[in-house]
Design an enzyme around this catalytic site. Sequence first.
Site, PDB file in Angstrom:
ATOM      1  N   LYS A 259       0.856  -1.193   0.000  1.00  0.00           N
ATOM      2  CA  LYS A 259       0.000   0.000   0.000  1.00  0.00           C
ATOM      3  C   LYS A 259       0.889   1.238   0.000  1.00  0.00           C
ATOM      4  O   LYS A 259       1.755   1.388   0.857  1.00  0.00           O
ATOM      5  CB  LYS A 259      -0.930   0.008   1.221  1.00  0.00           C
ATOM      6  CG  LYS A 259      -1.748   1.303   1.352  1.00  0.00           C
ATOM      7  CD  LYS A 259      -2.784   1.233   2.480  1.00  0.00           C
ATOM      8  CE  LYS A 259      -3.440   2.591   2.714  1.00  0.00           C
ATOM      9  NZ  LYS A 259      -4.436   2.578   3.817  1.00  0.00           N
ATOM     10  N   LYS A 271     -10.389  12.727   8.232  1.00  0.00           N
ATOM     11  CA  LYS A 271      -9.951  12.250   9.543  1.00  0.00           C
ATOM     12  C   LYS A 271      -9.871  13.416  10.510  1.00  0.00           C
ATOM     13  O   LYS A 271      -9.570  14.545  10.103  1.00  0.00           O
ATOM     14  CB  LYS A 271      -8.554  11.629   9.431  1.00  0.00           C
ATOM     15  CG  LYS A 271      -8.503  10.277   8.737  1.00  0.00           C
ATOM     16  CD  LYS A 271      -7.072   9.738   8.703  1.00  0.00           C
ATOM     17  CE  LYS A 271      -6.981   8.443   7.944  1.00  0.00           C
ATOM     18  NZ  LYS A 271      -7.643   7.308   8.598  1.00  0.00           N
ATOM     19  N   ARG A 345      -7.707  -0.283   0.282  1.00  0.00           N
ATOM     20  CA  ARG A 345      -8.156  -1.505  -0.394  1.00  0.00           C
ATOM     21  C   ARG A 345      -8.508  -1.247  -1.859  1.00  0.00           C
ATOM     22  O   ARG A 345      -8.384  -2.135  -2.693  1.00  0.00           O
ATOM     23  CB  ARG A 345      -9.335  -2.127   0.376  1.00  0.00           C
ATOM     24  CG  ARG A 345     -10.576  -1.308   0.420  1.00  0.00           C
ATOM     25  CD  ARG A 345     -11.512  -1.710   1.559  1.00  0.00           C
ATOM     26  NE  ARG A 345     -11.062  -1.184   2.853  1.00  0.00           N
ATOM     27  CZ  ARG A 345     -11.674  -1.389   4.004  1.00  0.00           C
ATOM     28  NH1 ARG A 345     -12.753  -2.150   4.051  1.00  0.00           N
ATOM     29  NH2 ARG A 345     -11.215  -0.869   5.122  1.00  0.00           N
TER      30      ARG A 345
HETATM   31  N1  BES Z   1      -4.599   4.354   6.630  1.00  0.00           N
HETATM   32  C1  BES Z   1      -5.760   4.046   7.399  1.00  0.00           C
HETATM   33  C2  BES Z   1      -5.502   2.973   8.462  1.00  0.00           C
HETATM   34  C3  BES Z   1      -4.630   3.375   9.620  1.00  0.00           C
HETATM   35  C4  BES Z   1      -5.210   3.862  10.779  1.00  0.00           C
HETATM   36  C5  BES Z   1      -3.277   3.184   9.572  1.00  0.00           C
HETATM   37  C6  BES Z   1      -4.407   4.191  11.846  1.00  0.00           C
HETATM   38  C7  BES Z   1      -2.477   3.515  10.650  1.00  0.00           C
HETATM   39  C8  BES Z   1      -3.038   4.011  11.796  1.00  0.00           C
HETATM   40  C9  BES Z   1      -6.857   3.519   6.471  1.00  0.00           C
HETATM   41  O1  BES Z   1      -6.873   4.042   5.195  1.00  0.00           O
HETATM   42  C10 BES Z   1      -8.161   3.878   7.090  1.00  0.00           C
HETATM   43  O2  BES Z   1      -8.452   5.038   7.169  1.00  0.00           O
HETATM   44  N2  BES Z   1      -8.930   2.875   7.523  1.00  0.00           N
HETATM   45  C11 BES Z   1     -10.189   3.076   8.116  1.00  0.00           C
HETATM   46  C12 BES Z   1     -11.172   2.142   7.456  1.00  0.00           C
HETATM   47  C13 BES Z   1     -12.620   2.441   7.757  1.00  0.00           C
HETATM   48  C14 BES Z   1     -13.030   3.777   7.203  1.00  0.00           C
HETATM   49  C15 BES Z   1     -13.482   1.347   7.125  1.00  0.00           C
HETATM   50  C16 BES Z   1     -10.062   2.778   9.593  1.00  0.00           C
HETATM   51  O3  BES Z   1      -9.341   1.868   9.981  1.00  0.00           O
HETATM   52  O4  BES Z   1     -10.659   3.516  10.375  1.00  0.00           O
HETATM   53 ZN    ZN Z   2      -5.053   4.712   4.483  1.00  0.00          ZN
HETATM   54 MN    MN Z   3      -7.960   5.850   5.076  1.00  0.00          MN
END
Ligand code: BES
Ligand code: ZN
Ligand code: MN
Length: 493
Positions: A259, A271, A345
Amino acid sequence: MEIKIIKSLDQSCDTRVIGLYEDETYSFEDEEIQEMVHYLTKVEEFKWEFGKVESFILPREAKPNKFILIGLGKKEDFTLEKLRKVVAKVIKEGNRLKAKCILLEPMGISKVISVETSTRIIAEISILANYKFDRYQADKKENSIQEIHIWCREENYLEAMEISCQEGRILGEATVFARDLVNEPANVLLPIELANQAKATGEKYGFEVEVFDEDQIQELGMEAYLSVARASENPPRLIVMRYFGDPANQEERIGLIGKGLTYDSGGLCIKPPKGMIDMKSDMGGAAAVIGAMAAIAQMKLQVNVVGVVAACENMISGNAYRTGDIIGSMAGKTIFIGSTDAEGRLTLVDAVHYAIEKEKVSKICDIATLTGAAGYALGNVATPVLSNNDVFFNQLQEASDQTGEKIWRLPCFEEYKELLKSNVADLTNSAGNPGTITAGLFIGEFVQEKPWIHMDVAYTAWADKASDYSVEGGTGGGVRTLYYLVKNESKIK
Ligand code: BES
Ligand code: ZN
Ligand code: MN
């Protein structure tokens, strides 16, 4: 840092390390050392407990004149991980003592671990423990250690030790390179810059790197990937790295898919500031793949590997993809966007499909900072893993045992796959809890029955605080495990 194997005590090192087990008696040729150890050991209740450090500076001209004595605990309790911690302590103590050159003996440190393995670990962990990211600071506190000498007392071990030392050094350097990539801020490490770094690495170590621009990505039909990328002013780059170390078996190729979100703002599902601050690290999987490629090529492993990174930024603009959108993908499957923050994803499934269709990979391992839920499940201690293939998974488990980068397998039950279904499209990108499993299985929908491993390094590629041989920031997590996964593949042939 220079690391080399020496055949005799050449007195060029100012500092010598002596590892001592709790339950052993020792005798040393050097009388002054003998006296020192003897003196300490005579102190009542004194024990060489694991991790205990006692340093001495002898008032003499001859080198070495600095000594780091380190407790190894009970011999039968000694492990590879303890050796890693010992080496990390030695490096810290050495820098504190302003040591320039440190002499270690693998036989002395670990009578219970093979000389090859301990030599490799000494080289590897010396580099990891000496690492810092101070590129952007004027006031640099330089580490004093410049050289590590590993003493080979028995001639017949020399060749094996040379090879192990080289492997350890290469793995250490590949890992700190990945750390640098992760620590580099997103305003510097744009998708184009990540591609340039991959290109430079390929040129340096001998693997081919092809980079596709926006138009070429469009032509490939990577709609899911481009949907994520399109809000950013900084265009995406698809990075393809090819290493063919086993040209006679062309049909066997491992695809390593990383990724490569150089920044993840969350998109329109923005975020909160706290969740965004470290999101330059959202390319930790890509860094692991590039680092592993560097190590694989340098060690000239007899195996074919294709690394693929769909690099881009997840940003916000009038052109951003939205929640509620239904988008296509290179594989032809349609995807309902439940969250623009579940972007990883989307980039990964196009990269996986590309790797299968265009690069003809026969096995796939993807590595991604994919879900915050990975942290809820296992914290920063272990990487959650999904796999559709026990043999391939066991190979990863073996690699993990070799490196100490812990993994833990999560289930792929049918009930979870049901959650990926959408009422209006083939799939939804936010299937809900358990988040790590549904995110991984989303990628699994695109692997076409190929042996597949998914590693969610969201909490292991980045560290909020320093630990034994890792500092705050990028950990380089995954580099060494991917290397051994590939190396183990070359062994089973
Ligand atoms: N890059 C983030 C995941 C992440 C979170 C990595 C914290 C490192 C530390 C990913 O793209 C993301 O935002 N995932 C979401 C998915 C959800 C919206 C279904 C998550 O984990 O909250
Ligand atoms: Zn991400
Ligand atoms: Mn994300």
